[in-house]
Write an enzyme that holds these catalytic residues in place. Sequence first.
Site, PDB file in Angstrom:
ATOM      1  N   CYS A 333      58.925 -18.966 -26.548  1.00 45.56           N
ATOM      2  CA  CYS A 333      59.182 -17.630 -26.016  1.00 45.56           C
ATOM      3  C   CYS A 333      57.915 -16.970 -25.486  1.00 45.56           C
ATOM      4  O   CYS A 333      57.945 -15.808 -25.065  1.00 45.56           O
ATOM      5  CB  CYS A 333      59.796 -16.749 -27.106  1.00 45.56           C
ATOM      6  SG  CYS A 333      61.451 -17.291 -27.503  1.00 45.56           S
ATOM      7  N   ASP A 334      56.805 -17.657 -25.534  1.00 44.24           N
ATOM      8  CA  ASP A 334      55.537 -17.075 -25.086  1.00 44.24           C
ATOM      9  C   ASP A 334      55.412 -17.204 -23.574  1.00 44.24           C
ATOM     10  O   ASP A 334      55.577 -18.290 -23.021  1.00 44.24           O
ATOM     11  CB  ASP A 334      54.378 -17.814 -25.772  1.00 44.24           C
ATOM     12  CG  ASP A 334      53.085 -17.038 -25.677  1.00 44.24           C
ATOM     13  OD1 ASP A 334      52.750 -16.593 -24.560  1.00 44.24           O
ATOM     14  OD2 ASP A 334      52.420 -16.870 -26.705  1.00 44.24           O
TER      15      ASP A 334
END
Length: 399
Positions: A333-334
């Site tokens: 999710c980065d």
Amino acid sequence: MPYSSGIAGVYEPPPLPIGAVRAHAAQGGTPTPYLLCDIDIVELKVQRLRDALPGVTPYYAMKANPDVRVIERLKSLGVHFEVASIHELEMLANCGVDPREVIFSNPIKPLEAIRRAWEMGVTTMAVDDLDEIAKIGRVSGDIRMYLRMETSNTGSDWPLTGKFGSSISEAMEIIDHCADRGLKLIGLTFHVGSQCRNLDNWHTGIEGAQLLFSRMRERGLAPSLLNMGGGFPIQHTRPIPTMAEIGHTVQKSLAGLDPGIQVIAEPGRYLVGDSCWMVTRVVGTATRKGRRWLYLDIGAFTGLAETLEKFDYELLSDREGRLTPMTVAGPSCDTADVLFEEKMLPEDLEAGDFVYIPNAGAYTTAYASTFNGFPLPGMVLLERSGLASRGKVEQTTAG
Ligand SMILES: Cc1ncc(COP(=O)(O)O)c(C=O)c1O
């Protein structure tokens, strides 16, 4: 496949055909992402290095890929090892490597690591500053030190300057300091930068070392070691010099070196990089502001960390659709986990498809974390016939 080295009759790297990789992936049974390794290539690369650099002793920089099977194969070939930490040294000891044949090339080491390495039998360690020399002196005056000097990393895809390496004037001061106190400064080291594509860097490094060796001799020290570090490149998407060309440059630059000086190198990437393909799958696709995005199950945190510094890899698939520019991202999710911009890939790629990344054996699994809960990529050995048949492949494809 961009496998031609540009030099007639020489093929670099030795080809591990994509057909074998596709067949392995299609069998299933190994969760993606994973490295598929043809360990015979590691052996072939050792031969290449030795052919190009006769008289230069290789010390494998195990940080590139610390897999036990790689270590064992290299050990069986008489390759020595370079470590950056005590954990690496302990891994080697567990594989039966004699610590007396290991060098500790991290220029700044914890005091406890210096002590433990010395107790285990490591005699030779890098330094690049007076503070580190003092720290080593607290453990033993018998530790042999080699001085990491700064050198040009221009044209290297993963530069290693700035953080380590003394300037020429700092090196002169260190030499004087050691000479005045009778400390065991026995040699010099430099690193041209990883994935070095500029032959001049080796020439400049050796030239700088020759200058400092003169200073050592003037000051009554007897240099006996030149460690050329690593940096030898493998084929990705940009042109590289071959090992033969690097060897030629190095041999020429070494002319006139005192024969009493042992020359060693610390190849990491070169020995393992092109022994492995990364097998990965498409997690999903998306269209954002009119642009196509492709999400893979390997990302910057699960093995492709070098893409964070714009390191480029080739991506292959089983699709044959029209090529279209895509942004390729990892699964986390980065938002930093974006691997490539504008990568030309088949427009019909979809979730579940395999994507194959050649020459991914170095600095991939070694960097991987389980960030966001994604699993570490494993490494699977490909069963193949030995070096004899590979020799034939090279000759028939090289012409
Ligand atoms: C001290 C030292 N030696 C050798 C290497 C290996 O370099 P390469 O993988 O480019 O051959 C490195 C890489 O970081 C290093 O720091």
